[in-house]
Motif scaffolding. Structure first.
Motif, PDB file in Angstrom:
ATOM      1  N   SER A 597       0.826  -1.207   0.000  1.00 40.74           N
ATOM      2  CA  SER A 597       0.000   0.000   0.000  1.00 40.74           C
ATOM      3  C   SER A 597       0.861   1.259   0.000  1.00 40.74           C
ATOM      4  CB  SER A 597      -0.921   0.013   1.224  1.00 40.74           C
ATOM      5  OG  SER A 597      -1.759  -1.116   1.250  1.00 40.74           O
ATOM      6  N   ARG A 598       1.965   1.210   0.745  1.00 44.94           N
ATOM      7  CA  ARG A 598       2.821   2.395   0.855  1.00 44.94           C
ATOM      8  C   ARG A 598       3.496   2.731  -0.471  1.00 44.94           C
ATOM      9  NH1 ARG A 598       7.048   3.138   5.783  1.00 44.94           N
ATOM     10  NH2 ARG A 598       5.195   3.882   6.876  1.00 44.94           N
ATOM     11  N   GLU A 601       1.162   5.154  -1.659  1.00 42.29           N
ATOM     12  CA  GLU A 601       0.806   6.169  -0.658  1.00 42.29           C
ATOM     13  C   GLU A 601       1.985   6.323   0.308  1.00 42.29           C
ATOM     14  OE1 GLU A 601      -2.652   7.044   2.685  1.00 42.29           O
ATOM     15  OE2 GLU A 601      -2.935   5.414   1.253  1.00 42.29           O
ATOM     16  N   LEU A 604       1.538   6.787   4.071  1.00 41.63           N
ATOM     17  CA  LEU A 604       0.668   5.858   4.791  1.00 41.63           C
ATOM     18  C   LEU A 604       1.172   5.659   6.224  1.00 41.63           C
ATOM     19  CD1 LEU A 604      -1.116   2.789   3.553  1.00 41.63           C
ATOM     20  CD2 LEU A 604       0.467   2.396   5.424  1.00 41.63           C
ATOM     21  N   GLY A 664      -7.807  -0.346  -4.719  1.00 34.49           N
ATOM     22  CA  GLY A 664      -7.948  -0.400  -3.265  1.00 34.49           C
ATOM     23  C   GLY A 664      -8.256  -1.781  -2.742  1.00 34.49           C
ATOM     24  N   TYR A 667      -5.087  -3.259  -1.600  1.00 28.50           N
ATOM     25  CA  TYR A 667      -4.376  -2.571  -0.535  1.00 28.50           C
ATOM     26  C   TYR A 667      -5.001  -2.964   0.804  1.00 28.50           C
ATOM     27  CZ  TYR A 667      -2.765   0.447  -4.352  1.00 28.50           C
ATOM     28  OH  TYR A 667      -2.223   0.932  -5.508  1.00 28.50           O
ATOM     29  N   ASN A 669      -4.723  -1.782   3.753  1.00 24.11           N
ATOM     30  CA  ASN A 669      -5.259  -0.702   4.585  1.00 24.11           C
ATOM     31  C   ASN A 669      -6.684  -0.345   4.153  1.00 24.11           C
ATOM     32  OD1 ASN A 669      -3.987   0.405   2.164  1.00 24.11           O
ATOM     33  ND2 ASN A 669      -4.453   2.410   2.999  1.00 24.11           N
ATOM     34  N   GLU A 670      -6.956  -0.354   2.842  1.00 30.71           N
ATOM     35  CA  GLU A 670      -8.299  -0.047   2.374  1.00 30.71           C
ATOM     36  C   GLU A 670      -9.248  -1.214   2.603  1.00 30.71           C
ATOM     37  OE1 GLU A 670      -8.937   2.007  -1.217  1.00 30.71           O
ATOM     38  OE2 GLU A 670      -6.998   3.034  -1.198  1.00 30.71           O
ATOM     39  N   THR A 681      -6.885 -10.793  -0.715  1.00 31.01           N
ATOM     40  CA  THR A 681      -6.687  -9.850   0.384  1.00 31.01           C
ATOM     41  C   THR A 681      -7.575 -10.190   1.576  1.00 31.01           C
ATOM     42  OG1 THR A 681      -8.162  -8.336  -0.839  1.00 31.01           O
ATOM     43  CG2 THR A 681      -5.805  -7.924  -0.966  1.00 31.01           C
TER      44      THR A 681
END
Length: 856
Positions: A597-598, A601, A604, A664, A667, A669-670, A681
């Motif tokens: 994810s980072r 982003e 993050l 997303g 990811y 985090n999402e 995921t």
């Protein structure tokens, strides 16, 4: 500049021809999707009373083609093109017929004139229709913590046992919701039965006991026609249970630049010609039989007489596969953790993605409201810092400190483009003292700004974006809490709030700065990112980034190359962290997912998401091990079943339906934030929760095209229990798993496909999904960073070597392309035509020589 790859000379096509049959096509998210075409959709637009949120990029599913010749081996290149059977397809998409503005105006004018042929205007028909529909219309309100109404919308009953349809943005998240019937009775919402943030739909469940409620039927989608007369029901501007007439103007997809409130949907909407106001959202539009055609969701800003509705047919998938969440859990979505934060004087405070958002008018004088940290405040000297962004620079929001939990505290915050330092000693303006008001170039209006305050025994020092702008002897208030403050109607976002004895950036020694500058100057001269140079810059990443950006500004002609190096430095940092995680004795798949994810982003907040996941682990432990309504689990298999129930029946985790191809979903985090994701995921969340709960035998099962979870226990029957997390944690047989794989890939899985997937393989598969999304969207260059990350953690992946070789050639990086093709020729993965591959390698050498000659 070279032409795009599909239209280049025959050399790259020759290469593709020799490799396409041997190597698998770029892995796409489509391979993770089930064959069924009807997947419900999920999303969460902003509440109706809040400002617009940024429009999320929507990812449409690529059209599958049955013709093998039309199969793409690279974006824009098909097998038929390679074999000379077809040319690139340049046909434009067909356009649906649209009603013109003149026709809409004419229709609206006709509605205003009496007409004996207009059945909608027949008073008897209208009265009968209202009497049948209105009993099923409801008012939907969401409440503040103290019970005050924060917003009002509309809805309607769709089942006799108390299911109510409305907009998702009407209910928002982390808010108590009430439903009021026509007769004035109010009901607390017991559960959000289903919701879809992409379609902006929600279905609420109210407890009506044994009573049967009047409800509305959903119209056949084929019955919706342009020009059809309709009635709309709702609660516009607080005028309860109102009725308005109109007609169906068109059924169309909306242009992205259309002026509407909220985000622009990317699916066909019903365009309606009728007045739409705040409070109409969620109300139904019905035909002359009283059947629901659509649910009002947005209005056109340019005129109040033009609005849009979500076709009511989209409610059916939500009813068939609900993602129900009890209200007590819904109230935790986006809610502040009460163990960490306490709010004072009202307003509305929420947290998503590590960002705390304060909106609405506070209860204190001037709309003042506080959000105070419950963590211990260090003794002076100490520092607090936060990054803040205001929706409107005429507002005010920032840091609060030395607070008594009520009216007394300091504030350090932007207001009207300046920075204020204020002492608040009471509830009104007479007890407030503006100690300093500072105009500074360090503050950047409209952007994220870091505020930092240092509190000493007898003075206060303030910083904006690292620049000291305040130093003042001030010690009236001491010994209180720290946190955030806002005033008036300001909508403010805060991130990275923290405290400590010294929060200043660590100073880099002059020797290191000289060394970094030397390397950056060297790159500016030769453009080479050598291993030694990268390691030197990575030794002080933050300082390197700053120096690189300074150099980019200084040397405008080389700015693009320097920023590319910054990106590569970021990629290098991510690759190092991800590799370190995977090389550990017990890799943490959730942390590995955060590294992915980072990549997209950089800011993050790892700590925030790890804290949120720990919170989920604790909730899962209560459900799995300490459920007071259940006997203790007898074994790990029973714990697996309880964990599945907790995640998919109680906590709202579910497979992504309409936005399957949204990045997303890859990811973590999402996935944690929105509680929807892909099979892989969702599997990672399940596996990592089980690992932290000490449940043994839980593992990933890498079926072709559809990742699932397995629980392996030699003492149980069957030894391997399979859990389809994408379908709500459903336990499936091996035969069912084989059928799923067949329906997607047209091949049956073998025994190896039911073996445990290693953490590294799971990470590579997650990254391949992101590569596939970009390839399907014709953005091969955007896939480059994911390909690089795959090769960083798993260097022997021949598929990614091939893809990177093509991308390097496309970017005129001939030496890089030769490096990758040499690797392929040396390692010789099975199935290649090495004579043709060698021929192409020689052509690259020739092309490099020609380029060198031209340069001389």
């Amino acid at each position: 500049m070279r032409n795009p790859l599909p239209f280049r000379q025959s050399v790259p096509l020759l290469l593709i021809g020799c490799l396409a049959a041997a190597l698998p096509l770029p892995a796409t998210v489509a391979e993770e999707k089930e064959a069924t075409a009807t997947k419900e959709e999920i999303a969460a637009p902003a509440p109706e009373i809040s400002p617009k949120e940024e429009k999320e990029a929507k990812k449409a599913a690529p059209e599958k083609k049955a013709d093998p010749g039309s199969e793409e081996v690279f974006p824009g290149v098909t097998r038929d093109m390679i074999e000379g059977k077809s040319a690139p397809d340049r046909k434009g998409k067909g356009e649906a017929s649209e009603v013109t503005d003149e026709e809409v105006a004419k229709a609206l004018a006709g509605m205003a004139e009496p007409s004996i042929d207009g059945p909608l205007l027949d008073p008897g028909i209208v009265r009968d229709l209202i009497s049948r529909v209105e009993p099923a219309i409801v008012k939907v309100t969401h409440q503040s913590r103290d019970g005050h109404t924060l917003g009002t919308g509309s809805g309607f009953v769709i089942s006799k046992d108390g299911l109510v349809a409305t907009n998702q943005h009407v209910i928002g998240t982390a808010r108590p919701i009430k439903v009021e019937l026509l007769d004035g009775r109010e009901f607390d919402v017991a559960a959000v039965h289903a919701w879809d943030r992409h379609l902006d739909l929600a279905i609420l469940k109210i407890d009506v006991g044994e009573e049967d409620l009047p409800f509305l039927e959903i119209a056949d989608p084929e019955s919706v026609e342009q020009g059809e007369p309709i009635l709309g029901f709702g609660n516009p501007q607080g005028l309860e249970f109102s009725v308005v007439s109109g007609l169906v103007s068109a059924i169309r997809e909306l242009d992205e630049d259309l002026q509407i409130e909220g985000e622009t949907p990317d699916f066909p909407m019903i365009q309606i010609a009728m007045p739409i106001e705040m409070g109409n959202s969620g109300g139904p539009i019905v035909d002359l039989e009283g059947r629901v055609l659509g649910i009002v969701t947005i209005k056109h800003v340019a005129t109040p007489n033009l609005g849009f509705a979500v076709p009511a047919e989209h409610l059916q998938p939500l009813l068939e596969k609900p993602n129900s969440v009890p209200m007590h859990r819904w109230l935790t979505f986006g809610a502040l953790d009460p163990d960490i934060w306490t709010t004072v004087m009202g307003a509305r405070w929420t947290q998503r993605g590590g960002i705390i958002k304060g909106e609405g008018l506070g209860g204190g004088f001037g709309g003042r409201a506080l959000c105070l940290s419950e963590r211990p405040t260090p003794a002076p000297p100490y520092e607090i810092a936060v990054k803040v962004k205001l929706d409107d620079e005429s507002g005010a929001a920032g840091l609060a400190f030395e607070s008594d939990g009520d009216d007394r505290h300091y504030g350090f915050y932007p207001s009207g483009g300046k920075i204020r330092f204020t002492r608040f000693e009471g509830p009104d303006i007479y007890s407030w003292t503006i100690l300093q008001q500072i105009e500074t170039d360090a503050y950047q209006p409209g952007k994220w700004n870091e505020l930092r305050v240092r509190v000493e025994d007898d003075r206060v020092i303030g910083f904006v974006n690292g620049t000291r702008i305040l130093e003042m002897d001030e010690a009236v208030l001491r010994g209180g809490q720290v946190g955030l403050c806002k005033f008036r109607h300001t909508v403010a976002e805060f991130r990275h709030f923290h405290s400590g004895t010294d929060l200043s950036e660590p100073e880099v020694s002059p020797e290191i700065l000289t060394k970094l500058s030397r390397e950056i100057d060297g790159f500016a001269a030769d453009g080479e990112a050598s291993t030694q140079r990268m390691e030197t810059l990575a030794s002080a990443t933050q300082a390197s980034r700053e120096l690189l950006l300074e150099k980019a500004t200084e040397l405008e002609t080389r700015a693009e190359e320097l920023r590319r190096l910054t990106t590569e430095l970021h990629l290098h940092e991510i690759a190092e962290g991800l590799s370190e995680e995977l090389d550990g004795k017990s890799p943490d798949l959730f942390r590995a997912g955060l590294f992915i994810s980072r990549l997209d982003e950089p800011d993050l907040d790892f700590d925030y998401y790890e804290e949120q996941f720990d919170r989920l682990v604790n909730e899962a432990r209560e459900a799995v091990e300490n459920d007071p309504d259940a006997e203790p689990a007898k074994n790990d298999r029973e714990k697996v079943r309880r964990l599945a129930k907790f995640l998919f029946e109680e906590s709202g985790f579910h497979g992504s339906r309409s936005e399957y191809y949204h990045p997303g979903n890859s990811y973590l985090n999402e996935v944690l934030e929105f509680r929807e994701g892909l099979p892989i995921t969702l599997s990672v969340v399940f596996i990592e929760l089980a690992r932290r709960l000490g449940i043994k035998g839980v593992e990933g099962i890498p079926l072709p095209g559809h990742f699932i979870v397995g629980h392996r226990d030699r003492k149980a029957e069957p030894e391997l229990m399979l859990v389809d997390v994408f379908e709500g944690g459903k336990v499936i047989t091996r035969r069912e798993a084989e059928d799923i794989a067949w329906s997607i890939t047209r091949s049956f899985p073998n025994d190896m496909d039911f073996k445990r997937a290693l953490p590294r393989d799971i990470v590579v598969r997650m990254l391949r999904n992101l590569v596939g999304i970009e390839m399907n969207e014709r953005r091969p260059a955007e896939a480059r960073s994911y390909i690089e990350l795959i090769l960083a953690v798993s260097p022997d992946e021949s598929q990614e070597r091939f893809q990177r070789a093509l991308l390097r050639y496309q970017d005129e990086d001939l030496s890089g392309a030769k490096e990758d093709f040499d690797w392929l020729l040396q390692r010789r993965p099975p199935g290649l035509d090495y004579d043709r591959l060698q021929y192409f390698r020689e052509q690259l050498e020739s092309e490099s020589a020609e380029a060198a000659s031209d340069a001389e």
